[in-house]
Motif scaffolding. Structure first.
Motif, PDB file in Angstrom:
ATOM      1  N   GLN A 217       0.836  -1.191   0.000  1.00  0.00           N
ATOM      2  CA  GLN A 217       0.000   0.000   0.000  1.00  0.00           C
ATOM      3  C   GLN A 217       0.870   1.240   0.000  1.00  0.00           C
ATOM      4  O   GLN A 217       1.579   1.509   0.975  1.00  0.00           O
ATOM      5  N   LEU A 218       0.811   2.019  -1.087  1.00  0.00           N
ATOM      6  CA  LEU A 218       1.661   3.200  -1.223  1.00  0.00           C
ATOM      7  C   LEU A 218       0.863   4.484  -1.375  1.00  0.00           C
ATOM      8  O   LEU A 218       1.429   5.526  -1.735  1.00  0.00           O
ATOM      9  N   ASP A 219      -0.444   4.452  -1.113  1.00  0.00           N
ATOM     10  CA  ASP A 219      -1.280   5.638  -1.336  1.00  0.00           C
ATOM     11  C   ASP A 219      -1.427   6.494  -0.089  1.00  0.00           C
ATOM     12  O   ASP A 219      -2.429   7.160   0.113  1.00  0.00           O
ATOM     13  N   GLY A 220      -0.426   6.522   0.763  1.00  0.00           N
ATOM     14  CA  GLY A 220      -0.480   7.339   1.966  1.00  0.00           C
ATOM     15  C   GLY A 220      -0.306   6.507   3.216  1.00  0.00           C
ATOM     16  O   GLY A 220       0.383   5.485   3.222  1.00  0.00           O
ATOM     17  N   LYS A 221      -0.936   6.936   4.308  1.00  0.00           N
ATOM     18  CA  LYS A 221      -0.820   6.239   5.583  1.00  0.00           C
ATOM     19  C   LYS A 221      -1.444   4.855   5.486  1.00  0.00           C
ATOM     20  O   LYS A 221      -2.510   4.679   4.894  1.00  0.00           O
ATOM     21  N   VAL A 222      -0.784   3.884   6.074  1.00  0.00           N
ATOM     22  CA  VAL A 222      -1.206   2.494   5.959  1.00  0.00           C
ATOM     23  C   VAL A 222      -2.534   2.253   6.667  1.00  0.00           C
ATOM     24  O   VAL A 222      -2.823   2.837   7.717  1.00  0.00           O
ATOM     25  N   THR A 223      -3.341   1.404   6.053  1.00  0.00           N
ATOM     26  CA  THR A 223      -4.551   0.878   6.669  1.00  0.00           C
ATOM     27  C   THR A 223      -4.273  -0.580   7.018  1.00  0.00           C
ATOM     28  O   THR A 223      -4.204  -1.425   6.116  1.00  0.00           O
ATOM     29  N   PRO A 224      -4.093  -0.924   8.284  1.00  0.00           N
ATOM     30  CA  PRO A 224      -3.629  -2.268   8.652  1.00  0.00           C
ATOM     31  C   PRO A 224      -4.762  -3.288   8.719  1.00  0.00           C
ATOM     32  O   PRO A 224      -4.966  -3.944   9.729  1.00  0.00           O
ATOM     33  N   SER A 225      -5.480  -3.441   7.607  1.00  0.00           N
ATOM     34  CA  SER A 225      -6.668  -4.296   7.603  1.00  0.00           C
ATOM     35  C   SER A 225      -6.428  -5.684   7.016  1.00  0.00           C
ATOM     36  O   SER A 225      -7.216  -6.592   7.238  1.00  0.00           O
ATOM     37  N   ALA A 226      -5.339  -5.859   6.261  1.00  0.00           N
ATOM     38  CA  ALA A 226      -5.067  -7.161   5.641  1.00  0.00           C
ATOM     39  C   ALA A 226      -4.388  -8.078   6.650  1.00  0.00           C
ATOM     40  O   ALA A 226      -3.408  -7.691   7.292  1.00  0.00           O
ATOM     41  N   ASP A 227      -4.905  -9.286   6.773  1.00  0.00           N
ATOM     42  CA  ASP A 227      -4.345 -10.251   7.719  1.00  0.00           C
ATOM     43  C   ASP A 227      -3.223 -11.028   7.044  1.00  0.00           C
ATOM     44  O   ASP A 227      -3.371 -12.177   6.642  1.00  0.00           O
TER      45      ASP A 227
END
Length: 269
Positions: free
Chosen positions: A51-61
């Motif tokens: 994910q490179l579109d900004g701040k990470v969204t830690p939703s993927a397990d």
């Protein structure tokens, strides 16, 4: 004639290390520390998120996250670590980006033609004297934020219209420098694309990151990484998983489909 005691293995190692450090002192070079025992060396088959579109969204397990080094903080990295993830620091090493906080540190003499992305221009990778300290500072940032590894992007400028007469030898020299900078900081490092130079660079890189090898029928060229026990993190943009996942599983790649903007969405094999 006096007999000398045979040298023991530990003593030999100490003597060799002393000789190496003395040589470094004579040449003005700093000795590169050996990678710490804890250096992360990802093996084949690990699932990942990119994910490179900004701040990470830690939703993927998944056990591995590859995120933008500038856009994410030490707290973001620490949160992923608390969830049991390893975290890769994305850094563009082959092109200047006008939107980065250090953009003014790059002299105009090393800026080439646009690479097709808005606000980006190829770098003259022959200028190691200029680029080494700039990239070292960026890798310091990755280390200080707690990242486990670096994904250096655009390390195949020699095959593009950069505005500079770059050669394959120039690229090898630059890529090896990049790997050395990462290892000196205790970071593992991935080879991004640059398939033709895998034979010369395999020993210097700890894993690979690849875009669209299935679309172009090139995934088998990444087999040396898998055979060496090193992960290949792979994405396709246009190809659907049904078209590439069977081969990916056979080869041992860590594959998924992503959108070109590399947002949260992913469709893994």
């Amino acid at each position: 004639m006096r007999k000398t005691a045979p040298l023991t293995a530990p003593l030999i190692a100490l003597l060799l290390a002393a000789a190496f450090l003395a040589g470094c002192a004579r040449t003005g070079e700093r000795a590169a520390p050996r990678p710490a025992d804890g250096l992360w060396r990802p093996g084949p088959g690990l699932a990942w998120q990119w994910q490179l579109d900004g701040k990470v969204t830690p939703s993927a397990d998944v056990p591995v996250y590859d995120i933008d080094g500038f856009e994410n903080t030490a707290a973001d990295v620490a949160r992923l670590h608390r969830d049991g993830r390893k975290v890769i620091c994305y850094i563009n090493v082959g092109a200047w980006e006008k939107f980065r906080p250090d953009q003014a540190d790059f002299p105009a003499s090393v800026l080439g033609r646009t690479n097709g992305w808005a606000g980006e221009r190829w770098l003259d990778i022959r200028r190691l004297d200029v680029l080494r300290p700039l990239m070292a500072a960026r890798f310091d940032m990755c280390r200080d934020k707690g990242f486990d590894a670096v994904e250096p992007d655009l390390v195949e400028g020699y095959g593009n219209d950069t505005g500079f007469p770059l050669t394959a030898a120039d690229q090898l020299r630059f890529n090896r420098m990049i790997a050395d900078l990462a290892h000196r900081r205790g970071l593992s490092v991935g080879l991004k694309n640059d398939l033709p130079q895998i034979p010369q660079l395999l020993a210097h890189f700890d894993f690979a990151v690849n875009e669209e090898c299935a679309q172009y029928g090139e995934c088998a060229r990444l087999a040396p990484f898998i055979e060496a026990g090193k992960a290949v993190f792979h994405v396709e943009y246009k190809e659907k998983p049904a078209a590439f996942c069977a081969e990916s599983r056979r080869l041992g790649l860590s594959s998924m489909q992503k959108r070109l903007d590399l947002d949260v969405w992913r469709k893994p094999c």
